[in-house]
Structure formats: C-alpha cells, structure tokens
Design a protein around this motif. Structure first.
Motif, mmCIF file in Angstrom:
data_model
loop_
_atom_site.group_PDB
_atom_site.id
_atom_site.type_symbol
_atom_site.label_atom_id
_atom_site.label_comp_id
_atom_site.label_asym_id
_atom_site.label_seq_id
_atom_site.Cartn_x
_atom_site.Cartn_y
_atom_site.Cartn_z
ATOM 1 N N PHE A 1 10.078 9.870 9.757
ATOM 2 C CA PHE A 1 9.747 10.497 11.476
ATOM 3 C C PHE A 1 8.586 11.320 11.600
ATOM 4 C CE2 PHE A 1 10.942 13.291 15.260
ATOM 5 C CZ PHE A 1 10.329 12.443 16.738
ATOM 6 N N GLU A 2 8.252 11.806 10.031
ATOM 7 C CA GLU A 2 7.324 13.094 10.019
ATOM 8 C C GLU A 2 6.159 12.299 9.704
ATOM 9 O OE1 GLU A 2 5.454 16.591 7.134
ATOM 10 O OE2 GLU A 2 7.574 15.660 6.803
ATOM 11 N N HIS A 3 6.039 11.286 9.451
ATOM 12 C CA HIS A 3 5.261 10.582 8.930
ATOM 13 C C HIS A 3 4.174 9.401 10.359
ATOM 14 C CE1 HIS A 3 1.957 8.037 6.614
ATOM 15 N NE2 HIS A 3 2.822 6.488 7.395
ATOM 16 N N PHE A 4 5.653 8.594 10.824
ATOM 17 C CA PHE A 4 5.461 7.205 11.860
ATOM 18 C C PHE A 4 5.376 8.236 13.320
ATOM 19 C CE2 PHE A 4 7.111 4.760 8.719
ATOM 20 C CZ PHE A 4 5.383 4.019 8.174
ATOM 21 N N GLY A 5 6.522 8.963 13.916
ATOM 22 C CA GLY A 5 6.840 9.907 14.587
ATOM 23 C C GLY A 5 6.889 8.648 16.131
ATOM 24 N N PRO B 1 10.289 6.443 17.528
ATOM 25 C CA PRO B 1 11.799 7.104 17.747
ATOM 26 C C PRO B 1 12.206 6.133 17.386
ATOM 27 C CG PRO B 1 10.302 5.803 19.976
ATOM 28 C CD PRO B 1 9.270 5.765 18.805
ATOM 29 N N GLU B 2 12.162 5.239 16.386
ATOM 30 C CA GLU B 2 12.855 4.231 15.727
ATOM 31 C C GLU B 2 13.258 4.862 13.856
ATOM 32 O OE1 GLU B 2 9.190 1.505 15.416
ATOM 33 O OE2 GLU B 2 10.022 3.179 15.913
ATOM 34 N N HIS B 3 12.916 5.955 14.169
ATOM 35 C CA HIS B 3 12.506 6.684 13.141
ATOM 36 C C HIS B 3 13.494 7.550 12.856
ATOM 37 C CE1 HIS B 3 8.892 3.598 12.046
ATOM 38 N NE2 HIS B 3 10.241 3.257 10.841
ATOM 39 N N GLU B 4 13.520 8.093 14.307
ATOM 40 C CA GLU B 4 13.896 9.868 14.664
ATOM 41 C C GLU B 4 15.201 9.420 13.955
ATOM 42 O OE1 GLU B 4 14.244 12.925 17.312
ATOM 43 O OE2 GLU B 4 13.424 11.277 18.241
ATOM 44 N N PRO C 1 0.877 -1.244 -0.130
ATOM 45 C CA PRO C 1 -0.182 0.617 -0.226
ATOM 46 C C PRO C 1 1.046 0.917 0.053
ATOM 47 C CG PRO C 1 -0.892 -1.446 2.030
ATOM 48 C CD PRO C 1 0.667 -2.338 1.269
ATOM 49 N N ASP C 2 -0.109 2.312 0.073
ATOM 50 C CA ASP C 2 0.815 3.658 -0.419
ATOM 51 C C ASP C 2 0.840 4.256 0.730
ATOM 52 O OD1 ASP C 2 1.568 6.042 -1.183
ATOM 53 O OD2 ASP C 2 -0.044 6.875 -1.593
ATOM 54 N N ARG C 3 3.063 4.037 1.467
ATOM 55 C CA ARG C 3 2.645 4.245 2.700
ATOM 56 C C ARG C 3 4.228 5.004 2.838
ATOM 57 N NH1 ARG C 3 2.197 0.738 8.514
ATOM 58 N NH2 ARG C 3 4.275 0.392 7.583
ATOM 59 N N THR C 4 4.071 5.740 3.657
ATOM 60 C CA THR C 4 5.772 6.258 3.588
ATOM 61 C C THR C 4 6.773 5.136 3.158
ATOM 62 O OG1 THR C 4 5.125 8.598 4.592
ATOM 63 C CG2 THR C 4 7.833 8.287 4.321
ATOM 64 N N GLY C 5 8.244 5.202 2.787
ATOM 65 C CA GLY C 5 8.626 4.370 3.262
ATOM 66 C C GLY C 5 8.730 2.784 2.621
ATOM 67 N N PHE C 6 7.575 2.812 2.096
ATOM 68 C CA PHE C 6 7.095 1.258 1.306
ATOM 69 C C PHE C 6 7.384 0.123 2.830
ATOM 70 C CE2 PHE C 6 7.235 3.864 -2.129
ATOM 71 C CZ PHE C 6 6.585 4.499 -2.113
ATOM 72 N N ILE C 7 8.253 -1.271 1.892
ATOM 73 C CA ILE C 7 8.706 -2.060 2.684
ATOM 74 C C ILE C 7 10.091 -1.879 3.038
ATOM 75 C CG2 ILE C 7 9.302 -4.331 2.074
ATOM 76 C CD1 ILE C 7 6.608 -4.765 0.430
#
Length: 571
Positions: A533-537, A539-542, A467-473
C-alpha cells in the motif's frame, strides 16, 4: 440421447466428456462458426474411433425433441439464459429435465422464466467441466425428483465430482478468484512480466493447477469479462471493472481456448500450442563454485540445504558461533525428515552435510562466487549487511537478496556494486518450493542475471524474471486477493470456513484464503500489505481494518495457533 444448448467453454467441454463416455448428443448453437469449430475438434479427437457415438451439431432447436435431458450452457447472462430455456421448453415434451449451468444467477428466477419450473435443476460449475472436475447439483423448491435425478445421472456420466458448497460461498469464491484473474491481466497489460512468467509464478508459488491467464483462456475471456462486468454493476466496486486488455481481447474475438487464441494459442483439438523458439541472447554465466548464505533463520537454513543437496559447497555465516551451530542442526534435522519421508537417502543426507560449513566467520565470504543474504525483512538491516558484503566480497562476486517485497536497488546501492546485485526470492520452504522470483534492477549486468538464472536452475528451481518493484509477481497478485477475503468477513453472513471450502472445492486451490493467511502469518501478511500500500497507494493493496485489529490482539495464525482458521487451547 442428451441435448446441449450453447457450445461455448462450458458446453463444448461437457460435450467432449459425454462424447468420451459414449453418449449420443444433439448440440445446438446459433453460431455456425462455433458449430464448425466444434465439429473439427470432435473429428480430431475421434481419429477413426470405431465406436464413436452419434453427435448432431445443429442450429435447429427442434432436433432436441428426442433428448432424455437437455443442458442449457449459454453465457452467464440472465436474459440470454431465460430465452434459451424457453426455446428448449418449446422444443421438448413436458417432463423432459432441463439443466442450466448457471454459476451465480438465481436458479428460481431461471426456473420460472423457463415456463417449466418443475423440470429445471441446476449444475453449478465454477470453471468449465473437466474429468473429475467439481460441480454442484442444485435444485429449487419446485424441482421435481425426476429433474434432480437427471442432474445426478449426467454428473456421473460426465465423470464430474459432485461438491456441496452453497450459493453464498460459491458467489464469494467466484468474486475472489475473478478479482485475482483480472489483476493478472492488468499486470501483464502494463508490461511488468510476460504472460508465461505470471502463470508460472502463480502456479508454482501458490500451488495452482492453472496460472491465472491460462485459467482465463480455459474459462473464456468473454465469459470472465461478462462476470466481472456484472460484479462491477451489482457491487459498485471499481476493482471488478474488467482490465483494459481483457476488454480489447474480447472485442478482437480472442476469447481463449474456445476460439483458438487468447493469451496462448491452441490447435484444432483445443490443445495448447508450444510457443515458437526465440533466439537466445543471454550472456554467458560465470561459474559458481562456492556459495555463501548470510543468516541463520528458517529461510537461510532452507537455502543452504537446497544448495548442498544440489551438490554445491555452501558456507552459512551466522552472527554467533551458537547461531551457526543451531543452523547446522536445523539443516541436519530437515534432511533427517526428508530421509524419513523418502525424499532423500541416508547417503544423500551425508553428502549434503559434508558440503555445508556453518560459521560465524564472515571472512569466509571473501572466497564465495555468490553470496545470498537471508536476514530479517527489514531494509535498514539489509543495507547494513550489503554494505559489509560490498567491502568484504571478492570483485565480481554476485550478491543476492532474498527479499520478498523490499527494494533490490537499495541493497545494490548499499553494497556499492552496481550491476552485480540481484534479487533471488526463494519461497518457503526453500528445499521444497520450485519457484524463485529472479529480480533484476535497472543496472544489473546481463552476465550477473545469467549467472543467477543458471544457479537457480542448477538447484532444480524454476526462475521467473521480473523488474525490481515492491511485491514482484506473486505477492502483488496474491495479497489483494487475500485482502478482499478479509473484507468479506466484515459482511454479515460470510464465513471463513465456508469461503475456504468453496475456493478449494470449486476452483481446486490447495487452500482457501483464510487458511493461507494463517499459514503465512497474519502479522507477516499485514507487513507485506502495508509495504504494497505504501508503494502503490491503491485500494486493493490497503490492509483491512479487521486484519490490523487481529494482529494487534495477538492473532498471528498458525505460528501461535491463534488465527482465522487456527485455534489453540484456551488459556
């Protein structure tokens, strides 16, 4: 004769290797079901072999007494290992080498707990042993030469490859990889992508021998769960808390290859079973006679080359005549390199160039059945391009964006073509990388998706749908792993070179996380992590402060020869 205590993922694989090498074996496990399973697998592997060595499968430790060396391979738990080593020490004469397969537990503590510290050496295994797989023979200050030599002999007999990594880098590499595997379980658990799509994406996108869920089946889900739980306990980091699905599968005794069922199913020999064929409900794909590529950078040129070498006519549209000509020259040079390296013939190069048209005339896109946008990774720029494509392209033409992390739906809205826009995320270098992430919006038409999938396969690519979501797989799993590696550098004693070597040698990754960051580009990595990080918010993406500071100081990686593992001449 060699003794093995514990027939989980490690013990069973070690038994199989030694059995194939003709060793007589006494294998001990207290679980009668495990003994029965291993017996069935050995029988299936035997297949009437006339010279099959003797294998005794038993729950009786006393039968270990004649062994010249005993390998302890019980689960990675200090208490369980200490108890198993004491049982072995009571069963075999003094001087018999005891070899523990601990991956991260303190070897000296286990040696002392065994009551025979001089007889104990270690085999540090990062994953269950396999032919030519890595192992690090380790010793304590108390280990005798006889025990150390026994470890070396067993490594050679099993056909394993000795490596020198070190305890600290090995622990860091293990934590990084387990975090990535845990993230893959969470991604699957939320229903974002199928298990085989996740594994295919990570194998082809990152060059891994096994996808993360395949690797978990190989390691043993219970083993991974225990290791993650211990990391959670010792570090306090909630990111190591085992994914909910992992916990549920362990509770249901779906432990992976060793139990016959995990994320995949396995037969009596431990070979993975092919999934049952499901009836296809795919829509009929539209024909793609002419392909357009918008852009003139590295990705646009690589996509155009991939299309042309697959025997399809392609029009590359650049902003200016000069950029169009330079793009054609770039494709020509890339094809020349492919000929020089033996990947193409001169005839194939000439045929591909004959199918490529490069121009600054955007009007040529009106004749295309599929147009692929490959401009800068900036949503405002992409919106402008798609607005023009929506106005210019023929009704029914399929429009695609190569974005790696931006919204495909935003491009679809800009084009005013609901249902006819998809993401086709090629990986760099596009002519060589087989993976394509095929991204579907909520409104995409089944026929458009089928057309995109058929087109990708016609190029020799392997599409995975998500699906269309930041980062894909790939990016959604890869960048938390890379971010965790960056965080390591803020800890005293951690080193980029040592960690890279441990990940490569221990887990077989084509490159370590720091070399990979340099290859991607530290600035590109920071931009992707910022978007995640902007999309998920979470810690692992920061992005780590260290990465941001490196980019601000002009350290971009391989592209300017200033990076974590890339050094250029001093100015």
């Amino acid at each position: 004769m060699t003794g093995i205590v514990g027939l989980g993922s490690v013990g069973e694989e070690l038994l199989t290797l030694l059995y194939a090498a003709g060793h007589r074996i006494v294998a001990v496990d207290t679980d009668l079901d495990v003994l029965a399973r291993v017996g069935r697998r050995l029988k299936a592997l035997d297949d009437g072999r006339a010279d099959a060595p003797e294998v005794v499968l038993t729950a009786d430790h006393s039968l270990l007494r004649p062994a010249q060396a005993v390998v302890e391979a019980v689960p990675e738990d200090a208490t369980a290992k200490a108890r198993a080593l004491r049982q072995v020490a009571e069963a075999v004469p003094p001087g018999t080498p005891l070899l523990t397969t601990t991956a991260g537990l303190p070897l000296l503590s286990l040696a002392l707990a065994s009551g025979r510290p001089e007889d104990l050496a270690g085999l540090r295994l990062f994953t269950p042993p396999a032919a030519d797989g890595p192992v690090e023979p380790v010793r304590t200050p108390l280990t005798s030469e006889a025990a150390a030599e026994a470890a070396d002999r067993l490594v050679a007999a099993a056909g394993l490859r000795p490596v020198a990594v070190g305890a600290g880098p090995a622990a860091d590499a293990t934590a990084l990889v387990l975090g990535l595997l845990n993230g893959a379980v969470a991604l699957y658990d939320e229903g974002y992508a199928a298990h085989h799509e996740i594994d295919t994406a990570m194998r082809l996108g990152c060059g891994l021998a096994l996808g993360p869920l395949e690797m978990l089946d190989h390691i043993g889900l219970d083993t991974a769960h225990a290791a993650l739980s211990e990391l959670r306990r010792t570090t306090g980091d909630p990111l190591f808390a085992p994914a909910g699905l992992l916990t549920r599968m362990v509770a249901a005794e779906r432990l992976g290859r060793k139990s016959g069922e995990g994320f995949y199913a396995y037969d009596e020999t431990g070979a993975r079973l092919a999934p049952a064929d499901e009836p296809s409900a795919a829509a009929e794909a539209r024909p793609v006679r002419l392909v357009g590529v918008v852009g003139s950078g590295t990705m646009a040129c690589g996509i155009a080359e991939s299309v042309a070498t697959a025997g399809r006519p392609v029009v590359l549209v650049a902003r200016t005549a000069g950029k169009a000509e330079r793009a054609r020259q770039s494709v020509d040079a890339s094809l020349a390199r492919a000929v020089h390296r033996g990947r193409r013939t001169e005839e194939q190069r000439d045929a591909a160039l004959a199918l490529l048209e490069s121009t600054d005339d955007a009007g040529r896109l009106a004749d295309c059945d599929l147009v692929i946008e490959a401009v800068a990774e900036d949503l405002d720029v992409k919106r402008r391009v798609f607005a023009e494509l929506g106005a210019r392209c023929a009704p029914g033409a399929l429009l695609a964006t190569t974005t790696s992390s931006l919204s495909v739906a935003a491009c679809e809205r800009a084009a005013g073509r609901p249902g006819d826009v998809v993401g086709i995320h090629f990986f760099n270098p596009a002519p060589l990388m087989r993976l394509v992430e095929l991204v579907r919006t909520d409104t995409v038409r089944p026929q458009a998706l089928a057309t995109a999938e058929g087109f990708c396969r016609s190029l020799g690519k392997t599409p995975v749908t998500c699906p269309d979501r930041t980062g894909f797989i790939v990016n959604s799993l890869l960048f938390p792993y890379l971010g965790a590696a960056m965080t390591l550098l803020e800890r005293r004693g951690a080193g980029a070179e040592e960690t890279d070597a441990a990940v490569q040698q221990g887990f077989g990754y084509p490159m370590g996380p720091f070399t990979l960051l340099d290859t991607i580009g530290l600035d590109v990595s920071l931009a992707i992590q910022d978007r995640l990080f902007e999309h998920f918010g979470t810690p692992e993406h920061e992005p780590s402060p260290a990465l941001r500071q490196l980019v601000a100081a002009g350290f971009l990686g391989r592209k300017n020869r200033r990076g974590l593992r890339t050094a250029g001449p001093r100015s």
